[in-house]
Motif scaffolding. Sequence first.
Motif, PDB file in Angstrom:
ATOM      1  N   GLY A 183      -9.494  -5.400  -8.553  1.00 20.34           N
ATOM      2  CA  GLY A 183      -9.011  -6.128  -9.714  1.00 20.34           C
ATOM      3  C   GLY A 183      -8.375  -5.235 -10.763  1.00 20.34           C
ATOM      4  N   ARG A 184      -8.013  -3.998 -10.380  1.00 18.06           N
ATOM      5  CA  ARG A 184      -7.375  -3.106 -11.340  1.00 18.06           C
ATOM      6  C   ARG A 184      -6.094  -3.730 -11.854  1.00 18.06           C
ATOM      7  NH1 ARG A 184      -5.273   1.314  -8.797  1.00 18.06           N
ATOM      8  NH2 ARG A 184      -5.302   0.121  -6.906  1.00 18.06           N
ATOM      9  N   PRO A 185      -5.855  -3.620 -13.156  1.00 22.90           N
ATOM     10  CA  PRO A 185      -4.627  -4.204 -13.709  1.00 22.90           C
ATOM     11  C   PRO A 185      -3.357  -3.668 -13.049  1.00 22.90           C
ATOM     12  CG  PRO A 185      -6.120  -3.602 -15.474  1.00 22.90           C
ATOM     13  CD  PRO A 185      -6.720  -3.080 -14.199  1.00 22.90           C
ATOM     14  N   VAL A 186      -3.344  -2.392 -12.691  1.00 25.62           N
ATOM     15  CA  VAL A 186      -2.160  -1.812 -12.055  1.00 25.62           C
ATOM     16  C   VAL A 186      -1.896  -2.498 -10.717  1.00 25.62           C
ATOM     17  CG1 VAL A 186      -1.248   0.290 -10.991  1.00 25.62           C
ATOM     18  CG2 VAL A 186      -2.405   0.421 -13.177  1.00 25.62           C
ATOM     19  N   ALA A 187      -2.948  -2.779  -9.951  1.00 27.72           N
ATOM     20  CA  ALA A 187      -2.788  -3.419  -8.654  1.00 27.72           C
ATOM     21  C   ALA A 187      -2.295  -4.856  -8.813  1.00 27.72           C
ATOM     22  CB  ALA A 187      -4.105  -3.387  -7.891  1.00 27.72           C
ATOM     23  N   LEU A 218      13.932  -1.936  -2.708  1.00 27.04           N
ATOM     24  CA  LEU A 218      13.460  -0.605  -3.112  1.00 27.04           C
ATOM     25  C   LEU A 218      12.477  -0.677  -4.276  1.00 27.04           C
ATOM     26  CD1 LEU A 218      16.784   1.420  -2.800  1.00 27.04           C
ATOM     27  CD2 LEU A 218      14.800   1.473  -1.276  1.00 27.04           C
ATOM     28  N   ALA A 219      12.741  -1.557  -5.236  1.00 34.65           N
ATOM     29  CA  ALA A 219      11.818  -1.697  -6.366  1.00 34.65           C
ATOM     30  C   ALA A 219      10.473  -2.246  -5.904  1.00 34.65           C
ATOM     31  CB  ALA A 219      12.429  -2.613  -7.425  1.00 34.65           C
ATOM     32  N   THR A 220      10.488  -3.150  -4.935  1.00 36.56           N
ATOM     33  CA  THR A 220       9.227  -3.657  -4.394  1.00 36.56           C
ATOM     34  C   THR A 220       8.462  -2.557  -3.676  1.00 36.56           C
ATOM     35  OG1 THR A 220      10.148  -5.864  -4.151  1.00 36.56           O
ATOM     36  CG2 THR A 220       8.214  -5.360  -2.832  1.00 36.56           C
ATOM     37  N   ALA A 221       9.156  -1.755  -2.912  1.00 31.68           N
ATOM     38  CA  ALA A 221       8.497  -0.649  -2.236  1.00 31.68           C
ATOM     39  C   ALA A 221       7.865   0.304  -3.242  1.00 31.68           C
ATOM     40  CB  ALA A 221       9.499   0.097  -1.351  1.00 31.68           C
ATOM     41  N   LEU A 251       4.740  -1.410  -4.919  1.00 38.29           N
ATOM     42  CA  LEU A 251       3.583  -1.483  -4.032  1.00 38.29           C
ATOM     43  C   LEU A 251       3.053  -0.087  -3.679  1.00 38.29           C
ATOM     44  CD1 LEU A 251       4.530  -4.490  -1.753  1.00 38.29           C
ATOM     45  CD2 LEU A 251       3.002  -4.427  -3.737  1.00 38.29           C
ATOM     46  N   ALA A 252       3.918   0.902  -3.638  1.00 42.44           N
ATOM     47  CA  ALA A 252       3.445   2.268  -3.399  1.00 42.44           C
ATOM     48  C   ALA A 252       2.571   2.736  -4.556  1.00 42.44           C
ATOM     49  CB  ALA A 252       4.630   3.210  -3.203  1.00 42.44           C
ATOM     50  N   LEU A 253       2.981   2.442  -5.779  1.00 37.03           N
ATOM     51  CA  LEU A 253       2.163   2.791  -6.944  1.00 37.03           C
ATOM     52  C   LEU A 253       0.850   2.031  -6.935  1.00 37.03           C
ATOM     53  CD1 LEU A 253       4.825   2.963  -9.786  1.00 37.03           C
ATOM     54  CD2 LEU A 253       3.534   4.848  -8.802  1.00 37.03           C
ATOM     55  N   THR A 254       0.903   0.765  -6.499  1.00 36.49           N
ATOM     56  CA  THR A 254      -0.295  -0.067  -6.435  1.00 36.49           C
ATOM     57  C   THR A 254      -1.287   0.508  -5.433  1.00 36.49           C
ATOM     58  OG1 THR A 254       0.936  -2.024  -7.049  1.00 36.49           O
ATOM     59  CG2 THR A 254      -1.126  -2.376  -5.907  1.00 36.49           C
ATOM     60  N   LEU A 255      -0.790   0.861  -4.259  1.00 36.87           N
ATOM     61  CA  LEU A 255      -1.670   1.344  -3.214  1.00 36.87           C
ATOM     62  C   LEU A 255      -2.168   2.758  -3.468  1.00 36.87           C
ATOM     63  CD1 LEU A 255       0.184  -0.096  -0.103  1.00 36.87           C
ATOM     64  CD2 LEU A 255      -1.890  -0.960  -1.192  1.00 36.87           C
ATOM     65  N   SER A 256      -1.388   3.544  -4.197  1.00 34.88           N
ATOM     66  CA  SER A 256      -1.806   4.911  -4.456  1.00 34.88           C
ATOM     67  C   SER A 256      -2.879   4.985  -5.542  1.00 34.88           C
ATOM     68  CB  SER A 256      -0.607   5.771  -4.858  1.00 34.88           C
ATOM     69  OG  SER A 256      -0.150   5.403  -6.156  1.00 34.88           O
TER      70      SER A 256
END
Length: 105
Positions: free
Chosen positions: A42-46, A92-95, A98-103
């Motif tokens: 539930g992290r806000p970034v995710a 590209l923006a979605t990638a 989601l990369a920031l979300t998963l990292s």
Amino acid sequence: MDGDRDPGAQPERTRLAWRRTTLAFALVVVLAGRSLVVAGDGRPVAVVGVAVAAVLWAAFLLLAHRRLTQLTEHRPAAAAGGAVLAAAGTVLATAAALALTLSGG
């Protein structure tokens, strides 16, 4: 060789490619949302990352719909460069989101 080409086949292949890309894009967003639910993250970034991905998918859907509508014409025009760049930009923006979300960033 050009005599064997079916001029009606190219717009159909292009329509199918836009549909496949839109479907694959939707699947990526759904799987990202699923990972939030399953992991209980539930992290806000995710949450924001998945929400941004969903909004970008909706923008891509609008671009794809516009292009599919153009392809129904008797002699479809070539895709506008801006539309193609916008579609690539949403992917590209979605990638990146989601990369920031998963990292965990």
